[in-house]
Design a protein around this motif. Structure first.
Motif, short mmCIF file in Angstrom:
data_model
loop_
_atom_site.label_atom_id
_atom_site.label_comp_id
_atom_site.label_asym_id
_atom_site.label_seq_id
_atom_site.Cartn_x
_atom_site.Cartn_y
_atom_site.Cartn_z
N ILE A 171 -1.07 -5.20 9.57
CA ILE A 171 -1.81 -5.94 10.59
C ILE A 171 -1.29 -7.36 10.71
CG2 ILE A 171 -4.09 -6.89 11.16
CD1 ILE A 171 -5.22 -4.32 9.75
N SER A 172 -1.00 -7.99 9.58
CA SER A 172 -0.52 -9.38 9.62
C SER A 172 0.84 -9.47 10.29
CB SER A 172 -0.49 -9.97 8.21
OG SER A 172 0.45 -9.31 7.40
N ARG A 173 1.67 -8.45 10.14
CA ARG A 173 2.97 -8.44 10.82
C ARG A 173 2.81 -8.37 12.33
NH1 ARG A 173 6.24 -4.28 6.77
NH2 ARG A 173 6.80 -5.87 5.19
N LYS A 174 1.85 -7.58 12.79
CA LYS A 174 1.57 -7.51 14.23
C LYS A 174 1.06 -8.85 14.74
CE LYS A 174 0.49 -2.56 14.27
NZ LYS A 174 -0.58 -1.53 14.50
N CYS A 175 0.22 -9.51 13.95
CA CYS A 175 -0.29 -10.83 14.34
C CYS A 175 0.84 -11.85 14.41
CB CYS A 175 -1.34 -11.30 13.34
SG CYS A 175 -2.90 -10.39 13.40
N LEU A 224 4.00 -11.30 15.03
CA LEU A 224 4.81 -11.03 16.22
C LEU A 224 4.11 -11.55 17.47
CD1 LEU A 224 7.31 -9.71 17.47
CD2 LEU A 224 6.01 -7.56 17.59
N ALA A 225 2.82 -11.31 17.58
CA ALA A 225 2.05 -11.78 18.74
C ALA A 225 2.11 -13.31 18.84
CB ALA A 225 0.60 -11.31 18.64
N TYR A 226 2.02 -13.99 17.69
CA TYR A 226 2.10 -15.46 17.71
C TYR A 226 3.48 -15.92 18.15
CZ TYR A 226 2.45 -20.26 16.17
OH TYR A 226 2.68 -21.61 16.15
N LYS A 227 4.53 -15.32 17.61
CA LYS A 227 5.89 -15.76 17.90
C LYS A 227 6.29 -15.51 19.36
CE LYS A 227 7.42 -14.84 13.17
NZ LYS A 227 8.21 -13.93 12.30
N GLU A 228 5.74 -14.45 19.96
CA GLU A 228 6.13 -14.08 21.32
C GLU A 228 5.77 -15.16 22.34
OE1 GLU A 228 4.35 -10.24 21.81
OE2 GLU A 228 6.23 -9.19 21.34
N GLN A 229 4.78 -16.00 22.02
CA GLN A 229 4.39 -17.04 22.98
C GLN A 229 5.47 -18.10 23.14
OE1 GLN A 229 1.22 -19.85 21.75
NE2 GLN A 229 1.42 -18.96 19.69
N ARG A 240 1.19 -16.03 9.45
CA ARG A 240 1.48 -15.36 8.18
C ARG A 240 0.21 -15.28 7.36
NH1 ARG A 240 5.17 -18.49 6.63
NH2 ARG A 240 6.92 -17.31 7.47
N ALA A 241 0.05 -14.16 6.67
CA ALA A 241 -1.05 -14.01 5.72
C ALA A 241 -0.44 -13.70 4.36
CB ALA A 241 -1.99 -12.90 6.16
N HIS A 242 -0.71 -14.56 3.39
CA HIS A 242 -0.27 -14.32 2.01
C HIS A 242 -1.34 -13.45 1.35
CE1 HIS A 242 2.91 -17.41 2.22
NE2 HIS A 242 2.05 -18.03 3.01
N VAL A 299 -10.17 -7.24 7.50
CA VAL A 299 -9.18 -6.75 8.47
C VAL A 299 -9.51 -7.26 9.87
CG1 VAL A 299 -8.29 -4.68 9.61
CG2 VAL A 299 -8.60 -4.69 7.13
N ASN A 300 -10.76 -7.16 10.26
CA ASN A 300 -11.17 -7.57 11.60
C ASN A 300 -11.00 -9.08 11.80
OD1 ASN A 300 -11.89 -4.92 12.11
ND2 ASN A 300 -14.04 -5.21 11.60
N LEU A 301 -11.30 -9.86 10.77
CA LEU A 301 -11.17 -11.32 10.90
C LEU A 301 -9.71 -11.72 11.03
CD1 LEU A 301 -12.59 -13.99 11.11
CD2 LEU A 301 -12.65 -14.13 8.60
N ILE A 302 -8.83 -11.07 10.29
CA ILE A 302 -7.39 -11.34 10.44
C ILE A 302 -6.97 -11.06 11.89
CG2 ILE A 302 -5.09 -10.44 9.87
CD1 ILE A 302 -6.00 -12.29 7.77
N GLY A 303 -7.44 -9.96 12.44
CA GLY A 303 -7.10 -9.63 13.82
C GLY A 303 -7.62 -10.64 14.82
#
Length: 378
Positions: free
Chosen positions: A349-353, A355-360, A313-315, A303-307
């Motif tokens: 968590i992957s959905r939050k990641c 969104l954070a990527y797309k917002e840039q 996207r994480a499959h 979980v922490n590494l994904i963050g």
């Protein structure tokens, strides 16, 4: 006219293999049926990476038989490598063709003729796709402890560069603006060739093709991403800035049990290096949840590494026991309910990641390849 219908399960390499088989059948005088009507011949290109893939493969065999009990039903692909006896018991199966014999499928069916020989090497189209997959490598030498693929696909084998370039030229001339380079272990390309070519040399050769605007890489292992490849991706006008790098776990104990040959620190440092050179790069990944012995603290490291890597996207997949693999005999199996809870946590968590990527990219212009238009625009 003789008719044929195709069902494909699994990876991009399997989809490429089906396209190659499809062109052989069409050149041999078959008409492809892609709707609810029954066909004379069915080709099911199977997958066996998980137990679910096995089950889906069997489903499509049964479906073909229900649709036309008198049809010729051909089963090929990875599921046939170790489970042909099981497949042979399924009603309606007339032919089982192993992966290594896919290129001889018409010969084995006594359908080989001069027209079918026109497509002996590679493909010229990619049915139903905006972008084309181009297989440059097959097989795997990694032997992850949970995976059957090396046993069903064999050792790593690379295609000659000139053959790849010829095929890419055909695809570009037929209107494909983007080509996805794929392989079972893409990053090992060239290691088995006498000429010692590598993936960057393939990319450079394809960059010269007129009309080809985008080159994309499919999944590539962390250990196969060289500084040369990172530099090429940072500088290239055609190579898409996207890397799918399977992580599987963010815990060193679990990674060792998986025989993944890297630790979480290696993976994290690689992602940081890539992002330093290519700030806007899209990173996607695979995560395997519920590997035998995965404690809560092991899972939290994932979980922490994904963050930390913030993937687009994480499959996320549950562990699937594959008979004959080292992991199949491990004890400490994880309760399916716990696996389900962990998957749901990772999905959130992957959905939050994502969104954070797309917002840039808000308020920024980018060139895109339109894959499908809304119905009202058609």
């Amino acid at each position: 006219m003789k008719t044929v219908k195709f069902f494909t399960l699994g990876c991009k390499v399997n989809q490429y293999d089906t396209q190659s088989i499809r062109e052989r059948f069409v050149n041999a005088g078959f008409k492809e049926i892609d709707n609810g009507r029954k066909a004379d011949t069915y080709v099911i290109n199977t997958c066996t990476v998980t137990s679910i893939a096995d089950r889906k493969s069997r489903y499509f065999i049964h479906y073909a038989y229900r649709q036309n009990p008198k049809a010729r039903i051909i089963v090929t692909g990875c599921y046939t490598a170790l489970d042909s006896d099981e497949i042979a018991k399924i009603p309606g199966v007339t032919h089982i063709i192993k992966n290594q014999d896919k290129d001889r499928i018409l010969e084995l069916l006594n359908e080989h003729n001069e027209l079918s020989e026109q497509n002996e090497i590679g493909i010229s189209n990619f049915s139903g796709h905006t972008r084309a997959f181009l297989k440059i490598q097959d097989g795997c030498n990694n032997f992850c402890s949970y995976c059957k693929v090396p046993r069903v696909r064999g050792a790593s084998r690379s295609r000659p560069l000139d053959e790849i370039v010829q095929e890419a030229n055909r695809l570009a001339k037929n209107g494909f603006k983007e080509i996805v380079l794929c392989g079972i272990c893409l990053g090992s390309y060239g290691k088995d060739l006498q000429s010692q070519k590598n993936l960057v040399e393939v990319i450079e050769a394809l960059e010269k093709i007129e009309g080809l605007l985008r080159i994309r890489l499919s999944s590539i292992e962390a250990g196969d991403i060289s500084d040369e490849l990172i530099q090429k991706m940072a500088q290239s006008k055609k190579l898409c800035q996207h890397l799918h790098i399977p992580m599987q776990s963010g815990d060193n104990e679990i990674l060792k049990k998986m025989n993944r040959n890297y630790c979480r620190e290696d993976y994290l440092n690689l992602i940081k290096k890539i992002k330093n050179s290519i700030p806007e790069i899209a990173i996607t990944t695979d995560v395997l949840v519920g590997f035998p012995g995965e404690r809560e603290d092991n899972f939290q490291n994932t979980v922490n590494l994904i963050g930390e890597i913030v993937p687009l996207r994480a499959h996320i997949f549950p562990y699937s026991k594959r008979l004959g693999t080292p992991a199949a005999i491990l004890k400490d199996k994880i309760n399916p309910l716990i696996i389900k809870e962990r998957i749901l946590q990772l999905v959130g968590i992957s959905r939050k990641c994502a969104l954070a990527y797309k917002e840039q990219f808000l308020n920024k212009d980018r060139d895109v390849l339109i894959e499908e238009r809304p119905k009202e625009d058609k």
